[in-house]
Design a protein around this motif. Structure first.
Motif, PDB file in Angstrom:
ATOM      1  N   SER A 166       1.894   2.086  -3.395  1.00  0.00           N
ATOM      2  CA  SER A 166       0.743   2.289  -4.286  1.00  0.00           C
ATOM      3  C   SER A 166       0.689   1.307  -5.458  1.00  0.00           C
ATOM      4  CB  SER A 166       0.749   3.730  -4.824  1.00  0.00           C
ATOM      5  OG  SER A 166       0.751   4.660  -3.768  1.00  0.00           O
ATOM      6  N   SER A 222      -6.458   4.953   3.310  1.00  0.00           N
ATOM      7  CA  SER A 222      -7.162   5.243   2.058  1.00  0.00           C
ATOM      8  C   SER A 222      -7.008   4.106   1.057  1.00  0.00           C
ATOM      9  CB  SER A 222      -6.647   6.554   1.464  1.00  0.00           C
ATOM     10  OG  SER A 222      -5.291   6.424   1.041  1.00  0.00           O
ATOM     11  N   ARG A 223      -5.849   3.448   1.050  1.00  0.00           N
ATOM     12  CA  ARG A 223      -5.603   2.364   0.106  1.00  0.00           C
ATOM     13  C   ARG A 223      -6.377   1.092   0.466  1.00  0.00           C
ATOM     14  NH1 ARG A 223      -3.500   3.712  -4.813  1.00  0.00           N
ATOM     15  NH2 ARG A 223      -2.288   5.593  -4.514  1.00  0.00           N
ATOM     16  N   HIS A 269      -2.397   7.429   4.158  1.00  0.00           N
ATOM     17  CA  HIS A 269      -2.215   6.773   2.861  1.00  0.00           C
ATOM     18  C   HIS A 269      -2.613   5.302   2.945  1.00  0.00           C
ATOM     19  CE1 HIS A 269      -0.441   6.202  -1.118  1.00  0.00           C
ATOM     20  NE2 HIS A 269       0.152   5.120  -0.641  1.00  0.00           N
ATOM     21  N   TYR A 270      -2.174   4.618   3.992  1.00  0.00           N
ATOM     22  CA  TYR A 270      -2.516   3.204   4.173  1.00  0.00           C
ATOM     23  C   TYR A 270      -4.029   3.025   4.295  1.00  0.00           C
ATOM     24  CZ  TYR A 270       1.838   0.551   4.623  1.00  0.00           C
ATOM     25  OH  TYR A 270       3.019  -0.112   4.356  1.00  0.00           O
ATOM     26  N   ASP A 279      -1.393  -1.362  -5.206  1.00  0.00           N
ATOM     27  CA  ASP A 279      -2.550  -2.167  -4.837  1.00  0.00           C
ATOM     28  C   ASP A 279      -3.410  -2.529  -6.039  1.00  0.00           C
ATOM     29  OD1 ASP A 279      -2.559   0.773  -3.920  1.00  0.00           O
ATOM     30  OD2 ASP A 279      -4.626   0.465  -4.564  1.00  0.00           O
ATOM     31  N   ASP A 280      -3.194  -1.894  -7.184  1.00  0.00           N
ATOM     32  CA  ASP A 280      -3.950  -2.277  -8.373  1.00  0.00           C
ATOM     33  C   ASP A 280      -3.553  -3.669  -8.862  1.00  0.00           C
ATOM     34  OD1 ASP A 280      -1.439  -1.117  -8.923  1.00  0.00           O
ATOM     35  OD2 ASP A 280      -1.967  -0.835 -11.017  1.00  0.00           O
ATOM     36  N   THR A 315      -9.334  -1.102  -1.491  1.00  0.00           N
ATOM     37  CA  THR A 315      -9.193  -2.200  -2.450  1.00  0.00           C
ATOM     38  C   THR A 315      -9.480  -3.560  -1.816  1.00  0.00           C
ATOM     39  OG1 THR A 315      -6.822  -2.374  -1.957  1.00  0.00           O
ATOM     40  CG2 THR A 315      -7.464  -0.940  -3.776  1.00  0.00           C
ATOM     41  N   PHE A 372       0.825  -1.208   0.000  1.00  0.00           N
ATOM     42  CA  PHE A 372       0.000   0.000   0.000  1.00  0.00           C
ATOM     43  C   PHE A 372       0.859   1.258   0.000  1.00  0.00           C
ATOM     44  CE2 PHE A 372      -3.825  -2.268   2.090  1.00  0.00           C
ATOM     45  CZ  PHE A 372      -4.265  -2.673   0.845  1.00  0.00           C
TER      46      PHE A 372
END
Length: 356
Positions: free
Chosen positions: A195, A245-246, A242-243, A197-198, A249, A192
């Motif tokens: 970034s 919000s991620r 940030h974590y 995570d996609d 997913t 995460f």
């Protein structure tokens, strides 16, 4: 013109290799200064390449690519160099092996030889496990430096381990099984932050088998457990936000009840002021939003219970009341402005119709 450029680059990197070798040898010969020398060497290897060095090492096309993608560091160049010329790094590896017990050695090994390790053939299983363990340990410490400074200087290292090793089976199988498991746990903790995570679904499909899987669950459970443990260790507010919000997913993952409860408890711990987390207002609101997104059932009872628990912190009442007043004023102001704009638009429409 291209060959002289390549020759200049090789000469420059060979000179850097010689300097690294000298510093490692000096650290080996002077035990008193050893920690300081290794720390300085690590800092030198992790430095960004300045403009003067770029002119020597890179041509214009390569320079433009690196500037658009990310900041280029010396470890990026040296890691590629030791893959193309493995004999150049052999002396450094020998010195590193003699300094294994020192703190910054695994950092240096991970930066310089994370690509080399998957290109050379090491037949000794014990040596391969040692190299793999040093790679994981060094990378973990390096990524924590990024987290504590909220920077992505070592993004290229993470992307290589993730995209070129973890999701490529024939590459990940080159290191020992224990080191491979540790690598996947490491990448789970920092996925995460960097970034990526996609690619979470693809990453989980390539998880190795864990001996205690019947206790902790499948790959998705292992990933979420590592993320929740990581989140509870974070102290830098922008990184925590940030974590959290991620975590949007995560709804598509199939989790055990125990893992789901663990995730819920982790997020819930960030929703209340005071110990042990002492989250800021921004973190509390972000945690509530993510908690409501991941666990919509029981949303309103949670908020009511939280409101009652807030009464246990009377010193927070003034700030809470003030923030509530500010929120109401802001909402009323926005509503008032929207009404004015809407009425103005209605007044303009008849005039426009008459003129046409």
């Amino acid at each position: 013109m291209e060959q002289p450029q390549a020759d200049r680059r090789s000469t420059y990197l060979a000179a850097l290799t010689l300097e690294i070798q000298k510093k490692l040898q000096k650290a080996l010969n002077t035990p008193v200064q050893r920690p300081r020398l290794l720390e300085v060497l690590f800092a030198d290897v992790a430095l960004e390449v300045k403009d003067e060095a770029r002119e020597i090492i890179l041509n214009k096309e390569e320079d433009e690519i690196t500037k658009t993608e990310q900041n280029l560091c010396f470890y990026d160049l040296l890691a590629d160099y030791y893959v193309k010329a493995p004999q150049a790094g052999n002396s450094i590896v020998d010195l590193i092996v003699q300094l294994w017990s020192q703190y910054f050695v695994s950092h240096i090994f991970a930066l310089l030889f994370h690509k080399w390790l998957f290109e050379v053939s090491v037949e000794n299983t014990e040596v391969l496990l040692r190299y793999g363990s040093a790679l994981v340990q060094g990378s973990s410490n390096i990524f924590w430096i990024d987290i504590q400074t909220n920077r992505r200087r070592f993004l290229s290292l993470f992307r290589f381990l993730f995209e070129k090793v973890a999701i490529v089976p024939h590459e990940s199988n080159k290191i020992a099984l224990q080191a491979r498991r540790d690598l996947y746990l490491l990448l789970s903790r920092f996925l995460f932050f960097y970034s990526l995570d996609d690619m979470l679904e693809t990453f989980i499909k390539h998880f190795p088998a864990f001996p205690n899987a019947f206790l902790i669950g499948g790959p998705a459970d292992v990933f979420v457990i590592e993320v929740t443990d990581q989140l509870q260790k974070l102290k830098v507010e922008p990184v925590v936000l940030h974590y959290i919000s991620r975590m949007s997913t995560l709804p598509g993952l199939e989790l055990r009840m125990t893992t789901s409860t663990r995730l819920k408890a982790c997020l819930y711990s960030f929703t209340s002021p005071g110990g042990p987390m002492y989250p800021t207002r921004a973190v509390r609101h972000a945690a509530w939003e993510t908690l409501d997104l991941l666990f919509p059932v029981g949303r309103y009872p949670r908020h009511v219970i939280s409101l009652f628990f807030r009464l246990l912190y009377p010193w927070c009442w003034p700030s809470s009341c003030w923030n509530f007043i500010k929120t109401c004023i802001r909402a009323f102001f926005c509503y008032f402005i929207n009404k004015i704009i809407a009425s103005w638009e209605k007044m303009r429409r008849p005039k426009a119709a008459k003129s046409s």
